[in-house]
Every structure is written in C-alpha cells, then in structure tokens.
Design a protein around this motif. Structure first.
Motif, PDB file in Angstrom:
ATOM      1  N   GLY A 185     -29.339   4.887  -5.253  1.00  0.00           N
ATOM      2  CA  GLY A 185     -29.417   6.105  -6.043  1.00  0.00           C
ATOM      3  C   GLY A 185     -30.040   7.262  -5.285  1.00  0.00           C
ATOM      4  N   LEU A 186     -30.416   8.279  -6.036  1.00  0.00           N
ATOM      5  CA  LEU A 186     -31.001   9.491  -5.470  1.00  0.00           C
ATOM      6  C   LEU A 186     -32.476   9.260  -5.158  1.00  0.00           C
ATOM      7  CD1 LEU A 186     -30.790  12.585  -4.855  1.00  0.00           C
ATOM      8  CD2 LEU A 186     -31.454  12.964  -7.243  1.00  0.00           C
ATOM      9  N   VAL A 187     -32.900   9.732  -3.983  1.00  0.00           N
ATOM     10  CA  VAL A 187     -34.299   9.636  -3.574  1.00  0.00           C
ATOM     11  C   VAL A 187     -34.853  11.049  -3.394  1.00  0.00           C
ATOM     12  CG1 VAL A 187     -35.894   8.942  -1.739  1.00  0.00           C
ATOM     13  CG2 VAL A 187     -34.060   7.398  -2.452  1.00  0.00           C
ATOM     14  N   ILE A 188     -35.988  11.305  -4.022  1.00  0.00           N
ATOM     15  CA  ILE A 188     -36.739  12.535  -3.785  1.00  0.00           C
ATOM     16  C   ILE A 188     -37.996  12.123  -3.033  1.00  0.00           C
ATOM     17  CG2 ILE A 188     -37.851  14.540  -4.839  1.00  0.00           C
ATOM     18  CD1 ILE A 188     -36.109  14.069  -7.303  1.00  0.00           C
ATOM     19  N   SER A 189     -38.242  12.740  -1.899  1.00  0.00           N
ATOM     20  CA  SER A 189     -39.319  12.258  -1.035  1.00  0.00           C
ATOM     21  C   SER A 189     -40.234  13.385  -0.589  1.00  0.00           C
ATOM     22  CB  SER A 189     -38.735  11.543   0.191  1.00  0.00           C
ATOM     23  OG  SER A 189     -37.734  12.329   0.809  1.00  0.00           O
ATOM     24  N   TYR A 190     -41.456  12.995  -0.278  1.00  0.00           N
ATOM     25  CA  TYR A 190     -42.477  13.932   0.210  1.00  0.00           C
ATOM     26  C   TYR A 190     -42.898  13.490   1.603  1.00  0.00           C
ATOM     27  CZ  TYR A 190     -46.886  16.436   0.698  1.00  0.00           C
ATOM     28  OH  TYR A 190     -47.908  17.232   1.163  1.00  0.00           O
ATOM     29  N   MET A 191     -42.900  14.440   2.529  1.00  0.00           N
ATOM     30  CA  MET A 191     -43.206  14.133   3.925  1.00  0.00           C
ATOM     31  C   MET A 191     -44.572  14.676   4.315  1.00  0.00           C
ATOM     32  SD  MET A 191     -42.311  12.978   6.942  1.00  0.00           S
ATOM     33  CE  MET A 191     -40.549  12.733   6.842  1.00  0.00           C
ATOM     34  N   ARG A 192     -45.410  13.777   4.795  1.00  0.00           N
ATOM     35  CA  ARG A 192     -46.629  14.177   5.491  1.00  0.00           C
ATOM     36  C   ARG A 192     -46.646  13.361   6.774  1.00  0.00           C
ATOM     37  NH1 ARG A 192     -52.363  13.979   2.558  1.00  0.00           N
ATOM     38  NH2 ARG A 192     -51.401  15.726   1.409  1.00  0.00           N
ATOM     39  N   PRO A 193     -46.015  13.909   7.838  1.00  0.00           N
ATOM     40  CA  PRO A 193     -45.800  13.119   9.058  1.00  0.00           C
ATOM     41  C   PRO A 193     -47.060  12.388   9.519  1.00  0.00           C
ATOM     42  CG  PRO A 193     -44.794  15.280   9.257  1.00  0.00           C
ATOM     43  CD  PRO A 193     -45.609  15.296   7.995  1.00  0.00           C
ATOM     44  N   PRO A 194     -46.904  11.102   9.902  1.00  0.00           N
ATOM     45  CA  PRO A 194     -45.639  10.353  10.005  1.00  0.00           C
ATOM     46  C   PRO A 194     -45.244   9.643   8.715  1.00  0.00           C
ATOM     47  CG  PRO A 194     -47.417   9.023  10.868  1.00  0.00           C
ATOM     48  CD  PRO A 194     -48.053  10.319  10.431  1.00  0.00           C
ATOM     49  N   ASN A 195     -45.994   9.872   7.623  1.00  0.00           N
ATOM     50  CA  ASN A 195     -45.752   9.140   6.381  1.00  0.00           C
ATOM     51  C   ASN A 195     -44.767   9.866   5.479  1.00  0.00           C
ATOM     52  OD1 ASN A 195     -47.794   7.002   6.779  1.00  0.00           O
ATOM     53  ND2 ASN A 195     -49.230   8.707   6.678  1.00  0.00           N
ATOM     54  N   CYS A 196     -44.039   9.080   4.708  1.00  0.00           N
ATOM     55  CA  CYS A 196     -43.092   9.633   3.750  1.00  0.00           C
ATOM     56  C   CYS A 196     -43.162   8.790   2.473  1.00  0.00           C
ATOM     57  CB  CYS A 196     -41.678   9.612   4.328  1.00  0.00           C
ATOM     58  SG  CYS A 196     -40.434  10.350   3.247  1.00  0.00           S
ATOM     59  N   ILE A 197     -43.356   9.464   1.346  1.00  0.00           N
ATOM     60  CA  ILE A 197     -43.382   8.805   0.040  1.00  0.00           C
ATOM     61  C   ILE A 197     -42.074   9.127  -0.669  1.00  0.00           C
ATOM     62  CG2 ILE A 197     -44.547   8.638  -2.191  1.00  0.00           C
ATOM     63  CD1 ILE A 197     -46.201   7.544   0.083  1.00  0.00           C
ATOM     64  N   GLY A 198     -41.325   8.095  -1.045  1.00  0.00           N
ATOM     65  CA  GLY A 198     -40.037   8.296  -1.698  1.00  0.00           C
ATOM     66  C   GLY A 198     -40.065   7.835  -3.145  1.00  0.00           C
ATOM     67  N   VAL A 199     -39.369   8.571  -3.999  1.00  0.00           N
ATOM     68  CA  VAL A 199     -39.227   8.201  -5.408  1.00  0.00           C
ATOM     69  C   VAL A 199     -37.745   7.975  -5.679  1.00  0.00           C
ATOM     70  CG1 VAL A 199     -39.517   8.939  -7.797  1.00  0.00           C
ATOM     71  CG2 VAL A 199     -41.264   9.514  -6.100  1.00  0.00           C
ATOM     72  N   LEU A 200     -37.407   6.763  -6.106  1.00  0.00           N
ATOM     73  CA  LEU A 200     -36.028   6.427  -6.449  1.00  0.00           C
ATOM     74  C   LEU A 200     -35.799   6.819  -7.906  1.00  0.00           C
ATOM     75  CD1 LEU A 200     -33.376   5.111  -5.522  1.00  0.00           C
ATOM     76  CD2 LEU A 200     -34.295   2.917  -6.302  1.00  0.00           C
ATOM     77  N   VAL A 201     -34.876   7.745  -8.115  1.00  0.00           N
ATOM     78  CA  VAL A 201     -34.705   8.383  -9.421  1.00  0.00           C
ATOM     79  C   VAL A 201     -33.621   7.676 -10.226  1.00  0.00           C
ATOM     80  CG1 VAL A 201     -34.146  10.565 -10.569  1.00  0.00           C
ATOM     81  CG2 VAL A 201     -35.428  10.579  -8.430  1.00  0.00           C
ATOM     82  N   ASN A 202     -33.861   7.543 -11.522  1.00  0.00           N
ATOM     83  CA  ASN A 202     -32.847   6.985 -12.412  1.00  0.00           C
ATOM     84  C   ASN A 202     -31.689   7.958 -12.590  1.00  0.00           C
ATOM     85  OD1 ASN A 202     -33.523   4.319 -13.513  1.00  0.00           O
ATOM     86  ND2 ASN A 202     -35.401   5.314 -14.233  1.00  0.00           N
ATOM     87  N   GLU A 203     -30.524   7.417 -12.872  1.00  0.00           N
ATOM     88  CA  GLU A 203     -29.358   8.255 -13.131  1.00  0.00           C
ATOM     89  C   GLU A 203     -29.614   9.114 -14.364  1.00  0.00           C
ATOM     90  OE1 GLU A 203     -24.499   7.747 -13.670  1.00  0.00           O
ATOM     91  OE2 GLU A 203     -25.787   5.995 -13.382  1.00  0.00           O
TER      92      GLU A 203
END
Length: 307
Positions: free
Chosen positions: A56-74
């Motif tokens: 599905g769709l991922v909305i993510s936040y980047m703070r290099p080198p880390n990345c936090i991703g949220v997998l979104v429901n349809e």
C-alpha cells in the motif's frame, strides 16, 4: 488508523537496512526500502515522502540516516496522516536502543493524535471552538495566509549536545558567551532588512516576460485516491480538483505537490523561472542585494583565558 509503523535506515556502505515494525507486517524487501527512500528525493532532501509498495501507500519521515514509515490503509486521509506523523516525530527517540518498544509507543501515540485532531475530539479544543464560533458569526470572514520565509541561523553540531530546538540552542550559546565560556566571531552573511533589521521575508513572483504578478500555478500533484500523478491549475478560492486519471474529486489539502510551473494570465507565458521579488515581512520594504547580504552570522569559539 494506519496499518503499521516501521523503521528503516541508510548505511553508506551496505545501503538500505530494514528495521522493526509495529504491528508486525511482512518484512520490506531491499527494493521496497529503496522505493521509500526515493520518495524523499535522490539525495534524501525531502523531509516527508510518499511512496507506493506492494502493501500500500507509505508516508515517511526522514531524519538521515533514519526513516520512519507509516503504512496507510486504503481510503485513509493521507494528508491527515502526514500532519499527525509530523506531530508524532517529537515523541520518537531516534537514539533509542529499544526500537520494538519505541515503535509500539509511536503507533499508539499516532493513534491518539489522529483521534485528537479529528471529529468531536477536535471540536472540543477550546481554541478551535472559539475560532469556529467567530467564523460562523462572521466576526472573522476568512483566514488568509501571509507567506513568510524565516531566515534562521542553525548550529547543527550543537544539536548533539544541546537538543534540536534551534531557538533554545542559540539562547544557550548566547548564555555561554555572557558567562565568558564562549566568544562569538563574525561568520558569513545573512538576510537582514536594512530598514527595520528583521530577517523574515515574503516572496512575490512576476512573469519574466511582462512583469505581471497575475500568475496561476500549474502543479504536478499526487492523487491519494489512485496513487497517480496528474497536472492541475490551482487558483485562489479552489476547494477541490478532479484527478485526470481516476476522475474523482480530490480536496486541495489532500494533494501532495511534486512540481510546479507558473502560468501568466496576462500574456500566457509558462515558465519555471519567474522573476523573484523579496520583501521584508515586517516593514514591506523591497529587499535589494545589499539587504540580502546585510546581516552578519556568528560563529562561536571556546574562550581561552590568557595566563
């Protein structure tokens, strides 16, 4: 509520590294991790990224080198998820050595934030209630933006020691100078209005052909409903646009802008290189080259006492 929240990070030698997720979800492949990283630009320059993986769709936040991703429901409001992801970030300890617990906590905090900023919970906020009441009674006709760029000084090396609140970092550095632990020296230039001394800016765009400021913007945008890109002309007082791919209406606050090209309504010129006019946001003075170089930055050094 989003399906899951997960962590990935980038290793300059090994490439994308896949971390934990909560709740448990199928492990991302290296290719999917790269897709998420590419949602932040080739050089990982964009703070918030959108990407589409098999789940599905991922909305993510980047703070290099880390990345936090949220997998979104349809059919979930992706713009609301993005806003609350940004609200969530201060609650995440990026230096944690217990990412299982950190992601579990983050997932439930995100859940609470989404609830607090939607539906009846949102309207229980006293400030929100007063604002809505004043707008209903037309004491406030509308809330119109003033586009201001804040020219700030940052001291990234100090963040590891003093925290990420830039304003507080600057205050602490000045405190240390007052105590004669540090001393400041001139370093580089900064924007500073010579009329009032402020560093906040507004920007006006003019047509490079006829100098008109009557510009519309042709946007390349991401449709949250069909996950495709399309072009749209965004004008003032517009509430929604129709996706050219799925033909569904999309609220303008749900659109993610990928690219933009100004279009002059007076002469019809389309150009991604408009004339840019800088003005002081405080006094309105049009800034010239001297204003853009008027201020002096400060570097801080340890103050050694001569014996």
């Amino acid at each position: 509520m989003p399906k899951a929240i997960f962590s990935i990070w980038w290793d300059d030698r090994l490439g994308p590294m896949v971390g934990r997720a909560f709740p448990e979800m199928p492990v991302l492949s290296s290719e999917e991790a790269v897709t998420v990283f590419m949602g932040h630009g080739v050089n990982q320059e964009t703070e918030v990224g959108y990407s589409k993986i098999q789940n599905g769709l991922v909305i993510s936040y980047m703070r290099p080198p880390n990345c936090i991703g949220v997998l979104v429901n349809e059919n979930e409001n992706s713009a609301a998820v993005e806003r609350n992801l940004l609200r969530l970030i201060p609650h995440i300890n990026f230096d944690s050595d217990q990412w299982d617990k950190e992601l579990e906590k983050a997932y439930y905090v995100l859940h609470d934030l989404i609830n607090e900023t939607s539906g009846e919970e949102l309207l229980l906020n006293p400030g929100v209630k007063k604002l809505v009441g004043d707008m209903m009674s037309k004491r406030i006709e509308s809330l119109k933006p003033k586009h201001v760029m804040k020219a700030t000084l940052r001291y990234p090396q100090a963040y590891d020691y003093l925290g990420n609140d830039n304003d507080e970092v600057i205050r602490l550095l000045k405190d240390l100078e007052d105590e004669e632990v540090l001393e400041s020296r001139t370093f580089g230039r900064k924007v500073e209005c010579r009329q009032c001394g402020d560093s906040d800016l507004t920007i006006d765009l003019l047509c490079p052909n006829c100098q008109s400021d009557d510009l519309h913007k042709v946007y390349t945008v991401f449709c949250p409903k069909c996950s495709n890109q399309f072009h749209a002309v965004i004008v003032d007082d517009l509430a929604e646009v129709t996706c050219l791919n799925c033909r569904q209406p999309v609220k303008v606050n749900e659109l993610s802008v990928i690219d933009v090209e100004p279009l002059c309504n007076k002469c019809g010129t389309a150009s991604n290189d408009p004339k840019i006019i800088f003005k002081c946001a405080t006094c309105g003075k049009q800034l010239k080259g001297a204003d853009l170089l008027a201020g002096t930055g400060l570097a801080y050094y340890f103050r050694y006492v001569s014996e």
